[in-house]
Design an enzyme around this catalytic site. Structure first.
Site, PDB file in Angstrom:
ATOM      1  N   LYS A  25      33.806  33.928  24.912  1.00 24.01           N
ATOM      2  CA  LYS A  25      34.033  34.317  26.294  1.00 24.01           C
ATOM      3  C   LYS A  25      33.348  35.642  26.599  1.00 24.01           C
ATOM      4  CE  LYS A  25      37.808  35.667  29.175  1.00 24.01           C
ATOM      5  NZ  LYS A  25      39.142  36.161  29.173  1.00 24.01           N
ATOM      6  N   LYS A  59      35.682  37.453  22.115  1.00 21.49           N
ATOM      7  CA  LYS A  59      35.852  37.802  23.523  1.00 21.49           C
ATOM      8  C   LYS A  59      35.242  39.179  23.740  1.00 21.49           C
ATOM      9  CE  LYS A  59      39.288  38.718  27.058  1.00 21.49           C
ATOM     10  NZ  LYS A  59      40.670  38.517  27.485  1.00 21.49           N
TER      11      LYS A  59
HETATM   12  C1  PBG Z   1      43.509  38.253  29.727  1.00 23.73           C
HETATM   13  C2  PBG Z   1      42.353  37.462  30.185  1.00 23.73           C
HETATM   14  C3  PBG Z   1      41.255  37.862  30.968  1.00 23.73           C
HETATM   15  C4  PBG Z   1      40.510  36.703  31.221  1.00 23.73           C
HETATM   16  C5  PBG Z   1      41.148  35.665  30.579  1.00 23.73           C
HETATM   17  N1  PBG Z   1      42.267  36.149  29.926  1.00 23.73           N
HETATM   18  C6  PBG Z   1      40.909  39.166  31.557  1.00 23.73           C
HETATM   19  C7  PBG Z   1      40.571  40.307  30.727  1.00 23.73           C
HETATM   20  O1  PBG Z   1      40.454  40.261  29.507  1.00 23.73           O
HETATM   21  O2  PBG Z   1      40.452  41.351  31.358  1.00 23.73           O
HETATM   22  C8  PBG Z   1      39.259  36.618  32.065  1.00 23.73           C
HETATM   23  C9  PBG Z   1      38.968  35.284  32.628  1.00 23.73           C
HETATM   24  C10 PBG Z   1      37.959  35.244  33.704  1.00 23.73           C
HETATM   25  O3  PBG Z   1      37.290  36.233  34.058  1.00 23.73           O
HETATM   26  O4  PBG Z   1      37.813  34.151  34.274  1.00 23.73           O
HETATM   27  N2  PBG Z   1      43.265  39.215  28.788  1.00 23.73           N
END
Ligand code: PBG
Length: 323
Positions: free
Chosen positions: A248, A195
């Protein structure tokens, strides 16, 4: 054989030929629809930056999950917007929190649907970071206890799968032990293993009310230039017990999806995140692109890169076009 004996256009001549020879198949079975669970009753707050998406209280989230199921979408992933936030995000494991209530209600209405929960502290902490703050940064090891408690409370509510998205080191192992010690050895973990610290999460943070109050998430989420490091993250999560590996965002990281698939053969999920969705919506609204075609091409690209599953805000629209 070279041209003119070989002519690749021969196999592109008609829609039927193209259909027969398509190497990648997209179906609603590939999709996981994200839904935002909020406290309260009768709530359906439109999310301004994400057309067609809402913060939903429990009876409305069941309606949207039912609609998704009727379109052939097998799964939803839930995010929570709690009534109270504090320094340690203690509402994350409230058995009556919006995610826990929504899991119970969706499972009661559609027992066969796979209900996944996002496990992270950022929606529950007053400062918006993904864990406990010590000396101005998120403290890794004390956060693990909270994440494990959150995952357990989702499993107790009936979640079919948990998906940790916080990027703390060791969290997959901590969650796996907690689940196993409590009789949930059959609940899979879908780990947000690779991520990245991304500007593409902007609209989501409005939706989930999780903008960090200070700083950013660069001390825990990955740095965009890195690919070998993604493999290390993935191997570590696999050794701790991850069942599905997530990448992601999706579109700027298709190379990472392909590398992970090739190097691990594990099931790979890709998160087609909020910014990727909202950009298409905004450009389509202006008449600058054909939104439906760009949507389908994006999803196909993610699948072709090697994703088995695509978490996407387009799930319902794409399923309608595919159906
Ligand atoms: C929680 C999380 C996030 C997303 C999914 N889980 C936000 C982040 O890390 O700030 C983002 C999902 C999206 O942008 O659709 N940590």
């Amino acid at each position: 054989m070279d041209f003119p004996v070989t002519r690749l256009r021969r196999l592109r001549g008609t829609p039927t030929l193209r259909r027969m020879l398509s190497e990648t198949v997209l179906t609603p079975n590939d999709f996981i629809l994200p839904l935002f669970a909020i406290y309260g009753e009768g709530v359906r707050n439109p999310i301004a930056s994400m057309p067609g998406h809402y913060q939903l209280s429990v009876e409305n989230i069941v309606k949207d999950a039912e609609e998704a199921w009727s379109l052939g979408i097998p799964s939803v992933i839930l995010f929570g917007i709690p009534e109270e936030k504090d320094e340690t995000g203690s509402s994350a494991f409230d058995p009556d929190g919006p995610v826990q209530r929504s899991v119970r209600a969706i499972k009661a209405a559609i027992p066969e649907m796979v209900v996944v929960t996002d496990v992270c502290m950022c929606e529950y902490t007053s400062h918006g970071h993904c864990g406990i703050i010590k000396n101005g940064d998120v403290d890794n090891d004390s956060t693990l206890t909270l994440l494990a408690a959150e995952a357990l409370s989702h499993a107790e509510a009936g979640a079919d799968m948990v998906a940790p998205s916080d990027m703390m080191d060791g969290r997959v192992g901590a969650i796996r032990s907690m689940l196993d010690e409590n009789g949930f050895q059959n609940i899979p973990i879908m780990s947000y293993a690779a991520k990245y610290a991304s500007a593409f999460y902007g609209p989501f943070r409005d939706a989930a009310e999780s903008v960090p109050e200070f700083g950013d998430r660069r001390t825990y989420q990955m740095d965009a230039p890195n690919s070998d490091e993604a493999i290390r993250e993935v191997l570590l999560d696999i050794s701790e017990g991850a069942d599905i590996i997530m990448v992601k965002p999706a579109l700027p990281y298709l190379d990472i999806i392909r590398r992970i698939k090739d190097e691990t053969r594990y099931p790979v999920a890709a998160y087609n995140v909020s910014g990727e969705f909202s950009m298409v919506k905004a450009a389509a609204e202006k008449g600058w692109i054909d939104g439906d075609r760009v949507m389908m091409e994006s999803l196909m690209g993610i699948k072709r890169a090697g994703a088995d599953l695509v978490i996407t805000y387009f799930a319902k629209e794409a399923a309608k076009l595919l159906g």
